[in-house]
Design a protein around this motif. Structure first.
Motif, PDB file in Angstrom:
ATOM      1  N   SER A 171       0.859  -1.192   0.000  1.00 29.51           N
ATOM      2  CA  SER A 171       0.000   0.000   0.000  1.00 29.51           C
ATOM      3  C   SER A 171       0.891   1.236   0.000  1.00 29.51           C
ATOM      4  CB  SER A 171      -0.884   0.019   1.252  1.00 29.51           C
ATOM      5  OG  SER A 171      -0.054   0.165   2.402  1.00 29.51           O
ATOM      6  N   ALA A 172       0.265   2.378  -0.277  1.00 28.05           N
ATOM      7  CA  ALA A 172       1.034   3.636  -0.255  1.00 28.05           C
ATOM      8  C   ALA A 172       1.550   3.914   1.156  1.00 28.05           C
ATOM      9  CB  ALA A 172       0.156   4.786  -0.743  1.00 28.05           C
ATOM     10  N   ALA A 173       0.754   3.585   2.166  1.00 31.97           N
ATOM     11  CA  ALA A 173       1.177   3.850   3.551  1.00 31.97           C
ATOM     12  C   ALA A 173       2.387   2.990   3.927  1.00 31.97           C
ATOM     13  CB  ALA A 173       0.012   3.588   4.506  1.00 31.97           C
ATOM     14  N   GLU A 174       2.375   1.730   3.489  1.00 32.66           N
ATOM     15  CA  GLU A 174       3.541   0.863   3.762  1.00 32.66           C
ATOM     16  C   GLU A 174       4.763   1.360   2.986  1.00 32.66           C
ATOM     17  OE1 GLU A 174       0.666  -2.373   2.991  1.00 32.66           O
ATOM     18  OE2 GLU A 174       2.071  -3.592   4.139  1.00 32.66           O
ATOM     19  N   ARG A 175       4.502   1.930   1.809  1.00 30.46           N
ATOM     20  CA  ARG A 175       5.611   2.502   1.037  1.00 30.46           C
ATOM     21  C   ARG A 175       6.199   3.706   1.777  1.00 30.46           C
ATOM     22  NH1 ARG A 175       5.752   5.709  -4.264  1.00 30.46           N
ATOM     23  NH2 ARG A 175       7.671   4.989  -5.247  1.00 30.46           N
ATOM     24  N   THR A 176       5.318   4.522   2.366  1.00 35.92           N
ATOM     25  CA  THR A 176       5.790   5.659   3.169  1.00 35.92           C
ATOM     26  C   THR A 176       6.637   5.162   4.335  1.00 35.92           C
ATOM     27  OG1 THR A 176       4.004   7.152   2.565  1.00 35.92           O
ATOM     28  CG2 THR A 176       5.014   7.524   4.711  1.00 35.92           C
ATOM     29  N   GLN A 177       6.139   4.114   5.035  1.00 33.68           N
ATOM     30  CA  GLN A 177       6.897   3.570   6.174  1.00 33.68           C
ATOM     31  C   GLN A 177       8.269   3.075   5.707  1.00 33.68           C
ATOM     32  OE1 GLN A 177       5.448   2.995   9.836  1.00 33.68           O
ATOM     33  NE2 GLN A 177       7.623   3.457   9.764  1.00 33.68           N
ATOM     34  N   ALA A 178       8.310   2.424   4.545  1.00 35.10           N
ATOM     35  CA  ALA A 178       9.588   1.915   4.018  1.00 35.10           C
ATOM     36  C   ALA A 178      10.512   3.065   3.617  1.00 35.10           C
ATOM     37  CB  ALA A 178       9.329   0.997   2.828  1.00 35.10           C
ATOM     38  N   LEU A 179       9.953   4.085   2.983  1.00 30.62           N
ATOM     39  CA  LEU A 179      10.779   5.221   2.532  1.00 30.62           C
ATOM     40  C   LEU A 179      11.307   6.040   3.716  1.00 30.62           C
ATOM     41  CD1 LEU A 179       8.611   6.299  -0.544  1.00 30.62           C
ATOM     42  CD2 LEU A 179      10.977   5.503  -0.644  1.00 30.62           C
ATOM     43  N   LEU A 180      10.603   5.946   4.850  1.00 29.94           N
ATOM     44  CA  LEU A 180      11.051   6.680   6.046  1.00 29.94           C
ATOM     45  C   LEU A 180      11.796   5.769   7.020  1.00 29.94           C
ATOM     46  CD1 LEU A 180       7.934   8.968   6.721  1.00 29.94           C
ATOM     47  CD2 LEU A 180      10.115   9.608   5.662  1.00 29.94           C
ATOM     48  N   ASP A 181      12.243   4.646   6.494  1.00 29.66           N
ATOM     49  CA  ASP A 181      12.961   3.675   7.331  1.00 29.66           C
ATOM     50  C   ASP A 181      14.142   4.347   8.049  1.00 29.66           C
ATOM     51  OD1 ASP A 181      13.494   1.156   8.351  1.00 29.66           O
ATOM     52  OD2 ASP A 181      15.026   0.770   6.824  1.00 29.66           O
ATOM     53  N   ILE A 241     -13.074  16.091  14.483  1.00 27.06           N
ATOM     54  CA  ILE A 241     -13.847  16.622  13.340  1.00 27.06           C
ATOM     55  C   ILE A 241     -15.282  16.118  13.465  1.00 27.06           C
ATOM     56  CG2 ILE A 241     -14.060  16.700  10.824  1.00 27.06           C
ATOM     57  CD1 ILE A 241     -11.036  16.135  10.657  1.00 27.06           C
ATOM     58  N   PRO A 242     -16.256  17.024  13.644  1.00 28.10           N
ATOM     59  CA  PRO A 242     -17.636  16.573  13.835  1.00 28.10           C
ATOM     60  C   PRO A 242     -18.132  15.675  12.694  1.00 28.10           C
ATOM     61  CG  PRO A 242     -17.431  18.902  14.365  1.00 28.10           C
ATOM     62  CD  PRO A 242     -16.113  18.484  13.759  1.00 28.10           C
ATOM     63  N   GLY A 243     -18.735  14.563  13.072  1.00 28.72           N
ATOM     64  CA  GLY A 243     -19.307  13.637  12.095  1.00 28.72           C
ATOM     65  C   GLY A 243     -18.357  12.528  11.673  1.00 28.72           C
ATOM     66  N   VAL A 244     -17.092  12.684  11.988  1.00 29.89           N
ATOM     67  CA  VAL A 244     -16.101  11.683  11.560  1.00 29.89           C
ATOM     68  C   VAL A 244     -15.755  10.777  12.734  1.00 29.89           C
ATOM     69  CG1 VAL A 244     -13.810  11.297  10.577  1.00 29.89           C
ATOM     70  CG2 VAL A 244     -15.111  13.319   9.915  1.00 29.89           C
ATOM     71  N   LYS A 245     -15.753   9.479  12.466  1.00 30.92           N
ATOM     72  CA  LYS A 245     -15.357   8.523  13.498  1.00 30.92           C
ATOM     73  C   LYS A 245     -14.173   7.709  12.988  1.00 30.92           C
ATOM     74  CE  LYS A 245     -17.499   4.740  15.965  1.00 30.92           C
ATOM     75  NZ  LYS A 245     -17.919   3.701  15.114  1.00 30.92           N
ATOM     76  N   ALA A 246     -13.077   7.740  13.742  1.00 28.93           N
ATOM     77  CA  ALA A 246     -11.912   6.935  13.373  1.00 28.93           C
ATOM     78  C   ALA A 246     -12.161   5.484  13.749  1.00 28.93           C
ATOM     79  CB  ALA A 246     -10.673   7.464  14.082  1.00 28.93           C
ATOM     80  N   ILE A 247     -11.884   4.575  12.848  1.00 27.88           N
ATOM     81  CA  ILE A 247     -12.026   3.142  13.129  1.00 27.88           C
ATOM     82  C   ILE A 247     -10.692   2.454  12.873  1.00 27.88           C
ATOM     83  CG2 ILE A 247     -13.159   0.991  12.429  1.00 27.88           C
ATOM     84  CD1 ILE A 247     -15.646   2.613  11.817  1.00 27.88           C
ATOM     85  N   ASP A 248     -10.155   1.864  13.933  1.00 25.31           N
ATOM     86  CA  ASP A 248      -8.877   1.156  13.835  1.00 25.31           C
ATOM     87  C   ASP A 248      -9.111  -0.196  13.156  1.00 25.31           C
ATOM     88  OD1 ASP A 248      -6.489  -0.144  14.147  1.00 25.31           O
ATOM     89  OD2 ASP A 248      -6.417   0.027  16.339  1.00 25.31           O
ATOM     90  N   CYS A 249      -8.580  -0.341  11.960  1.00 24.13           N
ATOM     91  CA  CYS A 249      -8.788  -1.577  11.186  1.00 24.13           C
ATOM     92  C   CYS A 249      -7.686  -2.605  11.407  1.00 24.13           C
ATOM     93  CB  CYS A 249      -8.875  -1.248   9.695  1.00 24.13           C
ATOM     94  SG  CYS A 249     -10.271  -0.198   9.298  1.00 24.13           S
ATOM     95  N   GLY A 250      -6.658  -2.232  12.199  1.00 17.99           N
ATOM     96  CA  GLY A 250      -5.611  -3.209  12.465  1.00 17.99           C
ATOM     97  C   GLY A 250      -4.245  -2.744  11.978  1.00 17.99           C
ATOM     98  N   PRO A 251      -3.356  -3.701  11.675  1.00 14.96           N
ATOM     99  CA  PRO A 251      -1.976  -3.353  11.314  1.00 14.96           C
ATOM    100  C   PRO A 251      -1.875  -2.614   9.981  1.00 14.96           C
ATOM    101  CG  PRO A 251      -2.372  -5.697  11.006  1.00 14.96           C
ATOM    102  CD  PRO A 251      -3.597  -5.151  11.671  1.00 14.96           C
ATOM    103  N   LEU A 252      -0.705  -2.043   9.750  1.00 14.02           N
ATOM    104  CA  LEU A 252      -0.510  -1.218   8.549  1.00 14.02           C
ATOM    105  C   LEU A 252      -0.788  -1.991   7.260  1.00 14.02           C
ATOM    106  CD1 LEU A 252       0.275   1.702   7.858  1.00 14.02           C
ATOM    107  CD2 LEU A 252       2.640   0.938   7.608  1.00 14.02           C
ATOM    108  N   GLU A 253      -0.591  -3.318   7.292  1.00 17.33           N
ATOM    109  CA  GLU A 253      -0.829  -4.097   6.069  1.00 17.33           C
ATOM    110  C   GLU A 253      -2.293  -4.019   5.620  1.00 17.33           C
ATOM    111  OE1 GLU A 253       0.288  -8.152   7.031  1.00 17.33           O
ATOM    112  OE2 GLU A 253      -1.767  -8.613   7.561  1.00 17.33           O
ATOM    113  N   ARG A 254      -3.178  -3.599   6.529  1.00 19.94           N
ATOM    114  CA  ARG A 254      -4.590  -3.454   6.155  1.00 19.94           C
ATOM    115  C   ARG A 254      -4.843  -2.181   5.335  1.00 19.94           C
ATOM    116  NH1 ARG A 254      -6.786  -6.566  10.426  1.00 19.94           N
ATOM    117  NH2 ARG A 254      -5.665  -8.093   9.185  1.00 19.94           N
ATOM    118  N   ALA A 255      -3.842  -1.328   5.233  1.00 19.55           N
ATOM    119  CA  ALA A 255      -3.992  -0.084   4.458  1.00 19.55           C
ATOM    120  C   ALA A 255      -4.349  -0.364   3.003  1.00 19.55           C
ATOM    121  CB  ALA A 255      -2.700   0.735   4.543  1.00 19.55           C
ATOM    122  N   ARG A 256      -3.840  -1.475   2.476  1.00 24.22           N
ATOM    123  CA  ARG A 256      -4.133  -1.801   1.070  1.00 24.22           C
ATOM    124  C   ARG A 256      -5.646  -1.935   0.860  1.00 24.22           C
ATOM    125  NH1 ARG A 256      -4.909  -6.390  -1.702  1.00 24.22           N
ATOM    126  NH2 ARG A 256      -4.428  -7.702   0.090  1.00 24.22           N
TER     127      ARG A 256
END
Ligand SMILES: NC(=O)c1ccc[n+]([C@@H]2O[C@H](COP(=O)([O-])OP(=O)(O)OC[C@H]3O[C@@H](n4cnc5c(N)ncnc54)[C@H](OP(=O)(O)O)[C@@H]3O)[C@@H](O)[C@H]2O)c1
Length: 228
Positions: free
Chosen positions: A121-131, A180-195
């Motif tokens: 995923s793009a987020a995992e790519r960010t994590q790798a690029l910021l290693d 942010i009113p109306g927005v609810k953050a939902i934790d979907c799990g580890p970064l690999e779920r970003a895909r």
């Protein structure tokens, strides 16, 4: 707490900046060009003059990255690697929210399709690029359209699915997002779920096009999120 939005001059970043500023969060809008950030911030302050907003400043991305306690990156996929290169030295150990969606448009293709990335995923790519920086990446704001974010004063009707490998970083991200009113953050799990989270975005875009809307979003129902 100061939140810096890297690439915050585009509709997604500016929408997040406006919503957070209205919610009382101090925000910095980052750009490759400081003058562009300053101009957009001045226009934004004028537009939001009837609101009791927190401070909103404009800076070059590097200065924004240095000054922010929490970083949110809102640049297109093609800009992901070059942007991260410019800010890498300033984001050490910070919580880093990544909104990047790898749409096929990066290759001249369709907004209704995404492209596969070898990191997953793009987020995992960010994590790798910021290693090596100790940065904690959280995929966030991937499914909330700029049309919803910029449709002030209407409340947003959308969950914000997030994923990341660091529990504390996700708690900090959720606390911020839930302001942010109306927005609810939902934790979907580890970064690999970003895909999977990012795959929802081209579907939402396709639905918006098919049904002539700009406000399609996602809500998860039927789950008691306190049972975790
Ligand atoms: N738009 C949405 O509704 C939406 C929804 C969910 C997720 N997202 C994701 O959020 C991110 C931002 O979306 P957006 O629509 O706001 O994007 P955008 O308008 O295309 O770009 C945002 C900012 O990124 C910088 N930028 C653009 N091209 C660049 C390049 N080639 N190199 C370096 N910097 C560049 C620009 O800032 P400066 O010129 O000021 O440097 C620009 O204002 C994308 O990854 C997108 O997939 C968007």
């Amino acid at each position: 707490m100061v939140v810096s939005i890297i690439g915050g001059t585009g509709p997604q970043g500016l929408g997040i900046a406006k919503r957070l500023a209205i919610a009382g969060v101090d925000v910095i809008v980052g750009s490759r060009k400081e003058e562009k950030a300053l101009k957009i911030v001045n226009e934004t302050k004028e537009e939001l003059k009837d609101y009791d907003i927190a401070s909103i400043e404009g800076m070059a991305n590097e200065d924004a990255a240095k000054a922010g306690d929490i970083i949110i990156m809102t640049v297109p996929l093609v800009a992901q690697a070059p942007t991260l290169k410019t800010i890498k030295e300033f984001v050490k150990d910070k919580v880093f929210l990544d909104a990047t969606v790898p749409l096929e448009t990066a290759l001249g293709g369709s907004v209704k399709r995404s492209i596969g990335l070898c990191e997953g995923s793009a987020a995992e790519r960010t994590q790798a690029l910021l290693d090596g920086t100790g940065v904690k990446v959280v995929a966030a704001f991937n499914n909330i359209s700029n049309s919803q974010l910029l449709n002030i004063p209407e409340e947003i009707d959308c969950d914000c699915l997030i994923a990341g490998d660091d529990k504390e970083a996700k708690e900090i991200a959720s606390e911020l997002i839930n302001k942010i009113p109306g927005v609810k953050a939902i934790d979907c799990g580890p970064l690999e779920r970003a895909r999977q989270i990012q795959e929802i975005t081209p579907l939402l875009i396709a639905l918006n096009i098919k049904y002539k809307s700009h406000f399609g979003g996602i809500r998860i129902t039927g789950i008691d999120f306190d049972k975790n």
